[in-house]
Design a protein around this motif. Structure first.
Motif, PDB file in Angstrom:
ATOM      1  N   UNK A 180      44.693  43.262  44.931  1.00 38.52           N
ATOM      2  CA  UNK A 180      44.284  44.370  44.066  1.00 38.52           C
ATOM      3  C   UNK A 180      44.201  43.939  42.608  1.00 38.52           C
ATOM      4  N   UNK A 181      43.777  42.683  42.373  1.00 37.71           N
ATOM      5  CA  UNK A 181      43.735  42.133  41.010  1.00 37.71           C
ATOM      6  C   UNK A 181      42.302  42.036  40.513  1.00 37.71           C
ATOM      7  N   UNK A 182      42.158  41.948  39.171  1.00 36.46           N
ATOM      8  CA  UNK A 182      40.822  41.757  38.587  1.00 36.46           C
ATOM      9  C   UNK A 182      40.275  40.378  38.917  1.00 36.46           C
ATOM     10  N   UNK A 183      41.176  39.394  38.907  1.00 36.54           N
ATOM     11  CA  UNK A 183      40.730  38.002  39.070  1.00 36.54           C
ATOM     12  C   UNK A 183      41.842  37.164  39.683  1.00 36.54           C
ATOM     13  N   UNK A 203      38.507  36.623  47.491  1.00 37.03           N
ATOM     14  CA  UNK A 203      39.238  37.271  48.585  1.00 37.03           C
ATOM     15  C   UNK A 203      40.680  37.558  48.163  1.00 37.03           C
ATOM     16  N   UNK A 204      41.299  36.575  47.516  1.00 38.39           N
ATOM     17  CA  UNK A 204      42.711  36.750  47.159  1.00 38.39           C
ATOM     18  C   UNK A 204      42.886  37.815  46.078  1.00 38.39           C
ATOM     19  N   UNK A 205      41.953  37.879  45.135  1.00 43.38           N
ATOM     20  CA  UNK A 205      42.018  38.933  44.109  1.00 43.38           C
ATOM     21  C   UNK A 205      41.918  40.297  44.796  1.00 43.38           C
ATOM     22  N   UNK A 206      41.008  40.422  45.752  1.00 46.31           N
ATOM     23  CA  UNK A 206      40.851  41.703  46.455  1.00 46.31           C
ATOM     24  C   UNK A 206      42.135  42.057  47.206  1.00 46.31           C
ATOM     25  N   UNK A 208      47.932  30.105  44.362  1.00 45.05           N
ATOM     26  CA  UNK A 208      47.070  31.117  43.743  1.00 45.05           C
ATOM     27  C   UNK A 208      47.858  31.923  42.714  1.00 45.05           C
ATOM     28  N   UNK A 209      47.150  32.345  41.674  1.00 47.49           N
ATOM     29  CA  UNK A 209      47.688  33.325  40.719  1.00 47.49           C
ATOM     30  C   UNK A 209      46.636  34.421  40.601  1.00 47.49           C
ATOM     31  N   UNK A 210      47.062  35.684  40.697  1.00 51.16           N
ATOM     32  CA  UNK A 210      46.122  36.808  40.595  1.00 51.16           C
ATOM     33  C   UNK A 210      46.637  37.797  39.558  1.00 51.16           C
ATOM     34  N   UNK A 211      45.698  38.434  38.847  1.00 55.82           N
ATOM     35  CA  UNK A 211      46.106  39.407  37.826  1.00 55.82           C
ATOM     36  C   UNK A 211      44.943  39.767  36.922  1.00 55.82           C
TER      37      UNK A 211
END
Ligand code: PLP
Length: 399
Positions: free
Chosen positions: A80-83, A74-77, A224-227
Motif C-alpha cells: 500500500x505504498x507510493x513507491x 508489485x511490492x509497492x501495491x 525491498x523498501x516501500x513508502x
C-alpha cells in the motif's frame, strides 16, 4: 560497410548477435530476464531526454532494469505504498535506508530486539558515520516514551522480533515516533504484506528481506523498501551509489516466487499454527512463542495487526537445553537445520549457537534466547508429516 547481415564477417555477426530485432504482436506471459548490463541510445537527444527524466528509458543495470521496476510496482501495491525500491539483499535495503536518511550528528533509536544484522550495522557502521544509536525495548511503552524525549531522526523496529516472536505495537510506536518528529521504519520480513501492512498502522517505510517469504524458494537473495515516493527516491539514489542492485536473474527469481506468495503465506501460517499448538502440548517442550496462540503475551494485539494468519515462524524451547537440542537436530529427517526462514522447505535454527553465538550468555538471556530455544520456519510440506518428524525428534531429544 556491408548493409545486409549476410554480408558481415563472422566476428561482427557473433559480437552483435543479441541485438537482432524480434518483432511480435504478442506479449510473453512470464517476464523476460533482462540480462543486460547497459542499454544503447538511438541518439544524443534521446540520451538527454532520458537523463532529464522526460522520456522513460533504461540506462545501466545498477540504476535499474525492467525486472527491478516490475517487482517494485508489485511490492509497492502489496504494502500500500507510493513507491518501492528493490535491492540485492535485505541488508542492502536496510543499509541504503539508514545511510540515505540520516546525517552525522543525528540520532537513531532501534528496538533492542531488532534483527541481529541490523543491530550490527547500526552499532558498527552507522555509529562510525557519526550517528548516535540508542536501543530500547520496544515492547515497553514507557521506556520508548522516555527514549524519544530526546530528538531522533528515526525509530526502527521489526513487526515480529527474531527469534522470540514478540509482536510490536505498530500503532502506538508510530504515534510516539511521529510525535517526536522521527521517521518510523518497520522490518516486515517475518509477517509479510499478506498478514500485516505496517503503513496502515503508521509506519513511514517498510523494509523486507525478499530472500525469505517474498522469494520463498531458497534460491535468491533480495531486499525491498516501500513508502512515500520522495523518501524511496532518496534511498534509490543511495542504492545506486552503494551498488546495491541485485542481478536480473536473481530479481526474476523473486518475481517468480511472488506469483504464489499469498498461497504460500496462508498455507505456511496455517501449518505453523497447527504445529505451534501441538508443540505447546508436548512434554519435551518447555515453552512455545507463536502470536496465534491465546497464551502469547501479545495475542490480542496480533489479532488486530494480522490478517489471514500469524506467520510461518514458531519459537519453542526444549526441556534439557543444548544437549536436548543436539539430539533433536540429529533426529530430524524432513525438517532441515538451516539459517534461514520463509521458504518452501521447513527449516529450524538454534539461535544461541548461530545468529547470537557472539553474545555473552547474559546478553542472550536478556533477549530471551535460552540454550534450548529453537526457531522453526514452516514451509509447504504436509503438516501431518512435519508433525510426525518433529514428534520423533522430540522423543529423541529426551533420550
Ligand atoms: N531482516 C530480517 C528480519 C531478517 O531475518 C534478515 C535475514 O535473516 C534480514 C533482514 C537480512 O536479509 P538478507 O539476508 O536478505 O540480507
Amino acid at each position: 560497410m556491408p548493409e545486409k547481415q549476410s554480408e558481415r564477417t563472422a566476428a561482427t555477426v557473433c559480437a552483435q548477435a543479441g541485438l537482432l530485432p524480434t518483432p511480435s504482436a504478442t506479449v510473453p506471459l512470464a517476464p523476460p530476464i533482462w540480462q543486460t548490463s547497459a542499454f544503447s541510445y538511438p541518439d544524443m537527444e534521446t540520451m538527454e531526454a532520458i537523463t532529464a527524466g522526460e522520456v522513460a528509458g533504461y540506462i545501466y543495470a545498477r540504476y535499474g532494469l525492467p525486472n527491478h521496476l516490475q517487482l517494485e510496482q508489485v511490492l509497492a501495491t502489496l504494502e500500500g505504498a507510493e513507491a518501492a525500491i528493490v535491492t540485492a539483499s535485505g541488508m542492502s535495503a536496510i543499509a541504503a535506508t539508514l545511510f540515505a536518511l540520516t546525517e552525522p550528528g543525528q540520532r537513531v533509536v532501534a528496538d533492542s530486539h531488532v534483527y541481529r544484522g541490523t543491530r550490527l550495522l547500526l552499532e558498527q557502521d552507522l555509529a562510525r558515520f557519526g550517528v548516535q544509536v540508542d536501543f530500547v525495548d520496544c515492547g515497553d511503552r514507557a521506556a520508548v516514551e522516555r527514549t524519544l524525549r530526546e530528538p531522533a531522526r528515526l525509530l526502527w523496529v521489526d513487526t515480529l522480533t527474531n527469534p522470540t516472536l514478540r509482536v510490536r505495537n505498530l500503532a502506538w510506536l508510530g504515534t510516539l515516533a511521529h510525535a517526536a518528529g522521527a521517521l518510523f521504519v518497520v522490518d516486515n520480513t517475518f509477517a509479510t504484506p499478506i498478514h500485516c501492512r505496517p503503513l496502515t498502522w503508521g509506519a513511514t517505510l517498510v523494509v523486507h528481506s525478499a530472500t525469505k517469504m517474498l522469494g520463498g524458494h531458497h534460491d535468491a537473495s533480495g531486499g525491498v523498501v516501500a513508502g512515500p515516493a520522495e523518501l524511496v527516491e532518496a534511498i534509490r539514489r543511495q542504492v545506486v551509489r552503494f551498488g546495491g542492485r541485485g542481478g536480473a536473474f536473481e530479481t526474476w527469481l523473486i518475481q517468480r516466487g511472488l506469483l504464489t506468495l499469498p498461497l504460500r503465506a496462508v498455507h505456511s501460517s496455517s501449518s505453523a499454527f497447527a504445529l505451534a499448538q501441538r508443540l505447546a502440548a508436548h512434554p519435551a517442550v518447555q515453552q512455545v512463542s507463536y502470536p496465534g496462540l491465546p497464551g502469547h503475551p501479545e495475542h490480542r494485539l496480533a489479532e488486530r495487526l494480522f490478517k489471514g494468519g500469524y506467520g510461518a515462524v514458531v519459537a519453542f524451547e526444549l526441556v534439557g537445553g543444548e544437549a536436548a537440542v543436539r539430539r533433536f537436530l540429529r533426529a530430524l529427517r524432513l525438517v532441515r537445520f538451516a539459517e534461514t526462514l520463509g521458504g518452501t522447505i521447513t527449516t529450524v535454527v538454534h539461535p544461541a549457537t548461530t545468529s547470537h553465538r557472539a553474545l555473552p550468555p547474559s546478553e542472550r538471556a536478556a533477549l530471551g534466547i535460552s540454550d534450548g530455544l529453537l526457531r522453526l520456519s514452516v514451509g509447504l510440506e504436509d503438516p501431518e508429516e512435519l508433525w510426525a518428524d518433529l514428534e520423533e525428534a522430540l522423543l529423541a531429544s529426551n533420550e
